[in-house]
Design a protein around this motif. Structure first.
Motif, short mmCIF file in Angstrom:
data_model
loop_
_atom_site.label_atom_id
_atom_site.label_comp_id
_atom_site.label_asym_id
_atom_site.label_seq_id
_atom_site.Cartn_x
_atom_site.Cartn_y
_atom_site.Cartn_z
N LEU A 134 -2.07 10.29 -7.79
CA LEU A 134 -1.11 9.52 -7.00
C LEU A 134 0.03 9.00 -7.88
CD1 LEU A 134 -3.55 7.57 -4.67
CD2 LEU A 134 -2.00 9.42 -4.03
N TYR A 135 -0.29 8.63 -9.11
CA TYR A 135 0.77 8.22 -10.04
C TYR A 135 1.72 9.39 -10.31
CZ TYR A 135 3.08 6.69 -14.34
OH TYR A 135 4.02 6.38 -15.29
N SER A 186 0.37 17.67 -2.43
CA SER A 186 -0.53 16.78 -1.69
C SER A 186 -1.57 16.26 -2.67
CB SER A 186 -1.23 17.52 -0.53
OG SER A 186 -2.17 18.47 -1.03
N VAL A 187 -2.23 15.17 -2.29
CA VAL A 187 -3.27 14.58 -3.12
C VAL A 187 -4.46 14.22 -2.25
CG1 VAL A 187 -3.90 12.72 -4.70
CG2 VAL A 187 -1.56 13.62 -4.72
N PHE A 188 -5.64 14.63 -2.70
CA PHE A 188 -6.92 14.28 -2.06
C PHE A 188 -7.69 13.47 -3.09
CE2 PHE A 188 -10.38 16.02 0.92
CZ PHE A 188 -11.34 15.10 0.53
N GLN A 225 5.74 4.17 -0.89
CA GLN A 225 6.86 5.06 -1.16
C GLN A 225 6.46 6.54 -1.12
OE1 GLN A 225 8.50 3.93 -4.97
NE2 GLN A 225 8.57 1.77 -4.43
N LEU A 226 5.17 6.83 -1.13
CA LEU A 226 4.70 8.21 -1.23
C LEU A 226 4.79 8.89 0.13
CD1 LEU A 226 1.55 7.72 -3.50
CD2 LEU A 226 3.86 8.38 -4.17
N ASN A 282 1.93 8.89 4.97
CA ASN A 282 1.35 10.12 5.49
C ASN A 282 -0.10 10.23 5.03
OD1 ASN A 282 1.16 12.58 6.79
ND2 ASN A 282 2.47 13.68 5.37
N GLY A 283 -0.81 9.12 5.19
CA GLY A 283 -2.17 9.05 4.70
C GLY A 283 -3.21 9.42 5.73
#
Length: 236
Positions: free
Chosen positions: A82-83, A94-96, A168-169, A198-199
């Protein structure tokens, strides 16, 4: 195929993600790496930090000419992911995250650091000590643990992911947590989810914190479902 990078957690190593890598290999170009001072990598004089580990990922991607990747990050690996998304939005699609701790304060850091006592671990959970020794050889796992504890104390004083930063993501992010995780609360995971534009939120039933307690097939299925609903591309 899409590029998928798997990031290990604190005290972890890329080898711990090998079963998941194999389970996903037919669907993605899957990569793993060891953060600095982990998995046998040389222990640097400088301390561990989220910023350092993020730079490890950037260097890894540049070396392999990877323009964009999806990230699955376990525990601290999710925090790094995420950083990265905040610092290098053009690189991360994308991040999981799974079992990632978001609620860092001096109090929560002290609680985590209290459990990072090599002597007590050798005495009370020698199997865990043996596993750490194997993952980090030829480096001393005790030094890895001391550096990790110092990093956690710094995070407690100055978290690098705040609610404002999460807000902000814009990329797709799924935060997952086990309902029996004693290190990462459901409450802090839900709070992070609510801050993400967008979580998505995933709660895994009858699931504790350690990665090895989660069936690889189940985790691979959840990653596939998440990535199936992410955009095909993002602006470079």
């Amino acid at each position: 195929m899409e590029n998928l990078l798997l990031l290990h957690g604190a005290l972890g190593a890329a080898t711990m993600l090998e079963p998941l890598k194999q389970a996903l290999a037919e669907s993605y170009n899957v990569y793993t790496l060891n953060f600095a001072g982990h998995g046998g990598n040389a222990l640097l004089e400088q301390g561990y930090s989220i910023e350092l580990f993020a730079q490890n990922v950037v260097d890894f991607m540049r070396d392999r000419q990877l323009e964009q990747v999806h990230i699955f990050g376990y525990s601290m690996g999710g925090y790094v992911g995420l950083y990265l998304a905040q610092q290098y939005p053009g690189l991360i699609k994308s991040v999981f995250t799974l079992a990632t701790k978001f609620a860092w304060s001096e109090e929560t850091a002290a609680k985590e650091v209290k459990m990072l006592n090599p002597d007590k671990i050798k005495e009370k959970v020698p199997q865990f000590a043996a596993m750490l020794a194997q993952h980090h050889a030829p480096q001393l796992w005790e030094q890895v643990m001391h550096k990790t504890a110092a990093m956690m104390q710094q995070l407690g004083k100055q978290p690098v992911l705040t609610p404002d930063i999460l807000a902000q993501l814009q990329l797709p992010v799924q935060v997952a947590v086990g309902d029996q995780d004693t290190m990462v609360s459901l409450e802090e995971t839900i709070a992070a989810y609510r801050n993400l534009p967008n979580g998505r939120l995933l709660v895994l039933p009858a699931t504790k914190h350690p990665l090895e307690t989660i069936a690889v097939s189940r985790l691979a299925q959840e990653i596939n479902l998440f990535l199936a609903h992410t955009p095909a591309s993002i602006p470079a």
